[in-house]
Design an enzyme around this catalytic site. Structure first.
Site, PDB file in Angstrom:
ATOM      1  CG  ASP A  37      -2.054   0.972   1.163  1.00 39.39           C
ATOM      2  OD1 ASP A  37      -3.205   0.512   1.077  1.00 39.39           O
ATOM      3  OD2 ASP A  37      -1.808   2.198   1.189  1.00 39.39           O
ATOM      4  NE  ARG A  91     -21.043  -3.890  -5.716  1.00 37.47           N
ATOM      5  CZ  ARG A  91     -22.241  -4.400  -5.419  1.00 37.47           C
ATOM      6  NH1 ARG A  91     -23.232  -4.241  -6.272  1.00 37.47           N
ATOM      7  NH2 ARG A  91     -22.428  -5.051  -4.299  1.00 37.47           N
ATOM      8  CG  ASP A 151     -22.858 -10.415  -5.960  1.00 36.92           C
ATOM      9  OD1 ASP A 151     -23.453  -9.342  -5.857  1.00 36.92           O
ATOM     10  OD2 ASP A 151     -21.649 -10.507  -6.254  1.00 36.92           O
ATOM     11  NE  ARG A 154     -23.340  -9.385   0.065  1.00 40.03           N
ATOM     12  CZ  ARG A 154     -22.763  -8.319  -0.453  1.00 40.03           C
ATOM     13  NH1 ARG A 154     -22.976  -8.009  -1.732  1.00 40.03           N
ATOM     14  NH2 ARG A 154     -21.972  -7.552   0.282  1.00 40.03           N
ATOM     15  CG  HIS A 178     -19.954  -7.474  -7.699  1.00 40.18           C
ATOM     16  ND1 HIS A 178     -20.690  -8.092  -6.723  1.00 40.18           N
ATOM     17  CD2 HIS A 178     -19.172  -6.572  -7.061  1.00 40.18           C
ATOM     18  CE1 HIS A 178     -20.363  -7.592  -5.544  1.00 40.18           C
ATOM     19  NE2 HIS A 178     -19.450  -6.660  -5.724  1.00 40.18           N
TER      20      HIS A 178
END
Length: 319
Positions: A37, A91, A151, A154, A178
């Site tokens: 990072d 998104r 998804d 879920r 997605h």
């Protein structure tokens, strides 16, 4: 001869990256886990925090650095860095910022870890994955997105709760984008081998009626928005899903997962979208053609067009 051990590098030490590292370490998915990072203090702190818990996990080495060299020798590189989705934001609205970030991040990563499998876990994952593949020239089998693995998890969770069965007995997929045009593949869904539309509850009536399926699909599609509104970000389930994909690769498990991969969709053109595929040590082994009904086929075509239009708008592919 010294035996080779596995190494996973995670790009981005934010909520998703750190949680994915934690989930993977708890499952023992690699002997070395590296976090990369640009925020040196953040990445070093996350690596230290994870490393200090190794006593309670399978043995591993944890590295953290703002120097891209930390990813050298990686078997898998997972990219979680990207624009953060805000409450109420779709998104697809993240596309421009995240693609610009990939333009900066990918070249040094590919130079440092040219032989790795690359998995993108950043939104909008389908558009970003398409842009990354086209701009880098990577083999699509070795660069793909996390797609609708989360998804589908879920969806299976909601079905299991509704039908009062263990989630491991539910087999069902979300396919396509997605995002807001994702498609539930009800026609191929089963519980314990029984078609979902034939599953009966204790009272002998069919559980998954049209209205129940519609409600569940809506709740699955809105899950991220609900979580972001409540706590600001999603991280646990996507972290676990990402770790599971990495395990499938490193363990050469040949698991069927709905990852986002490059296809030439009839009447639409090249898009990255999620369809069940066999995932193993070489990345995408091959796609699985699950049966779909006419309504699902129409919805998948619309999802593919939505992804393609966004990709064209942000220059991921030529219009």
């Amino acid at each position: 001869m010294e035996s080779k051990t596995s190494k996973v590098s995670i790009v981005g030490a934010g909520a998703v990256g750190a949680t994915l590292a934690y989930a993977g370490l708890m499952r023992g998915f690699a002997r070395t886990v590296a976090l990369y990072d640009i925020n040196r203090a953040k990445v070093e702190a996350e690596a230290l925090d994870l490393a200090q818990g190794i006593q309670f996990m399978p043995e591993a080495t944890v590295l953290g650095s703002d120097d891209v060299g930390v990813v050298e020798g990686s078997d898998v590189v997972v990219i979680t860095a990207g624009a953060k989705q805000q409450p109420g934001q779709s998104r697809m609205e993240l596309a421009g910022a995240t693609i610009s970030l990939m333009d900066k991040v990918l070249p040094p990563l590919l130079e440092t870890a040219p032989n790795a499998i690359y998995i993108l876990v950043t939104n909008p994952v389908d558009v970003v994955t398409l842009a990354a593949i086209k701009k880098s020239g990577m083999d699509p089998a070795r660069m793909f997105g996390s797609g609708t693995v989360l998804d589908s998890s879920r969806l299976r969770h909601e079905i299991a709760a509704e039908c009062q069965v263990a989630v491991g007995n539910v087999h069902a997929y979300i396919a396509g984008e997605h995002g807001d045009t994702e498609v539930a593949l009800w026609s191929s869904a089963t519980i314990g081998g029984l078609p979902l539309n034939e599953w009966k509850g204790r009272d002998g009536t069919v559980v998954m009626t049209d209205s129940v399926r519609e409600r569940i699909h809506h709740d699955v599609m809105r899950s991220a928005y609900t979580i972001i509104e409540g706590k600001g970000a999603t991280n646990y389930a996507i972290g676990a899903a990402g770790a599971r994909i990495v395990e499938a690769v490193l363990g050469d498990q040949r698991r069927v997962l709905p990852v986002s991969t490059l296809i030439d969709y009839p009447g639409v053109g090249e898009v990255c979208m999620s369809l069940p595929a066999v995932v193993g040590r070489r990345g995408i082994e091959h796609q699985v053609e699950v049966p779909v009904d006419e309504a699902e086929r129409t919805a998948l075509a619309a999802s593919a067009r939505s992804i393609r239009e966004t990709a064209e708008r942000f220059g991921a592919v030529a219009a």
